[in-house]
Motif scaffolding. Structure first.
Motif, PDB file in Angstrom:
ATOM      1  N   ASP A  25      -6.039   5.480   2.034  1.00  0.00           N
ATOM      2  CA  ASP A  25      -5.343   4.231   1.746  1.00  0.00           C
ATOM      3  C   ASP A  25      -3.832   4.415   1.638  1.00  0.00           C
ATOM      4  O   ASP A  25      -3.093   3.450   1.662  1.00  0.00           O
ATOM      5  CB  ASP A  25      -5.867   3.602   0.462  1.00  0.00           C
ATOM      6  N   ARG A  46      -5.174  -1.032  -0.973  1.00  0.00           N
ATOM      7  CA  ARG A  46      -6.519  -1.262  -0.443  1.00  0.00           C
ATOM      8  C   ARG A  46      -6.564  -2.625   0.210  1.00  0.00           C
ATOM      9  O   ARG A  46      -5.623  -3.391   0.155  1.00  0.00           O
ATOM     10  CB  ARG A  46      -7.589  -1.113  -1.502  1.00  0.00           C
ATOM     11  N   GLU A  47      -7.663  -2.933   0.788  1.00  0.00           N
ATOM     12  CA  GLU A  47      -7.865  -4.202   1.463  1.00  0.00           C
ATOM     13  C   GLU A  47      -7.965  -5.304   0.404  1.00  0.00           C
ATOM     14  O   GLU A  47      -8.841  -5.265  -0.450  1.00  0.00           O
ATOM     15  CB  GLU A  47      -9.144  -4.082   2.302  1.00  0.00           C
ATOM     16  N   GLY A 105      -9.549  -6.367   6.686  1.00  0.00           N
ATOM     17  CA  GLY A 105      -9.910  -4.987   6.985  1.00  0.00           C
ATOM     18  C   GLY A 105      -8.749  -4.009   7.005  1.00  0.00           C
ATOM     19  O   GLY A 105      -8.945  -2.830   7.292  1.00  0.00           O
ATOM     20  N   THR A 121      -5.193  -2.189   5.105  1.00  0.00           N
ATOM     21  CA  THR A 121      -4.730  -1.782   3.779  1.00  0.00           C
ATOM     22  C   THR A 121      -3.530  -2.611   3.355  1.00  0.00           C
ATOM     23  O   THR A 121      -2.459  -2.540   3.960  1.00  0.00           O
ATOM     24  CB  THR A 121      -4.358  -0.282   3.765  1.00  0.00           C
ATOM     25  N   ASP A 122      -3.716  -3.429   2.323  1.00  0.00           N
ATOM     26  CA  ASP A 122      -2.655  -4.227   1.718  1.00  0.00           C
ATOM     27  C   ASP A 122      -2.124  -3.452   0.516  1.00  0.00           C
ATOM     28  O   ASP A 122      -2.584  -2.342   0.229  1.00  0.00           O
ATOM     29  CB  ASP A 122      -3.204  -5.587   1.292  1.00  0.00           C
TER      30      ASP A 122
END
Length: 142
Positions: free
Chosen positions: A20, A51-52, A57, A59-60
């Motif tokens: 991540d 994470r998402e 889908g 990675t934020d």
């Protein structure tokens, strides 16, 4: 000016998965440390969650300046007041992480669900739950 960013913990206290911590995430975190510390040097001991968060889908990133420890005796980020710090929501569109929302608060919890509930406490207020609604991070109440 030299930046130092030690990325070790997610907001839930569990070790952040190395997959991540993308180069994009690392660059954004280093920028927050540089801006938040007078010396430009410090560490991110906690206070970020890569994470998402939006259901696409990718990675934020959620960044809470309360997780920054600055070097050189200053201690905490310039983006922290007496009770709260700046919190930033970044959305990954497949090309870049884009700042989507900013607020003052303390990130208290991030659920481990596909569209996580993000619990943020404000000044003299209860924890409010935030979640991506398909187009924005919305406060869904208490």
């Amino acid at each position: 000016m030299r930046w130092l960013c030690a990325i070790t913990l997610g907001l839930t206290g569990a070790a952040q998965a190395q997959s991540d911590i993308t180069p994009q995430v690392n660059t954004v975190l280093q920028g927050h440390v540089a801006e938040g510390c007078q010396t430009g040097a410090g560490t991110f001991d906690a206070g970020f969650y890569a994470r998402e968060l939006t259901g696409n889908g990718l990675t934020d990133l959620l960044v809470d300046h309360g997780g920054i420890t600055c070097s050189g005796g200053f201690g905490r980020s310039l983006f922290c007041g007496v009770q709260m710090c700046s919190v930033y929501f970044y959305v990954n569109d497949g090309q870049s992480l884009t700042l989507f929302h900013e607020m003052l608060g303390i990130v208290m919890t991030v659920s481990d669900t596909p569209l996580p509930l993000i619990g943020i406490a404000g000044h003299n207020s209860p924890v409010h739950q935030w979640r991506w609604n398909g187009s924005a991070f919305a406060n869904i109440g208490q």
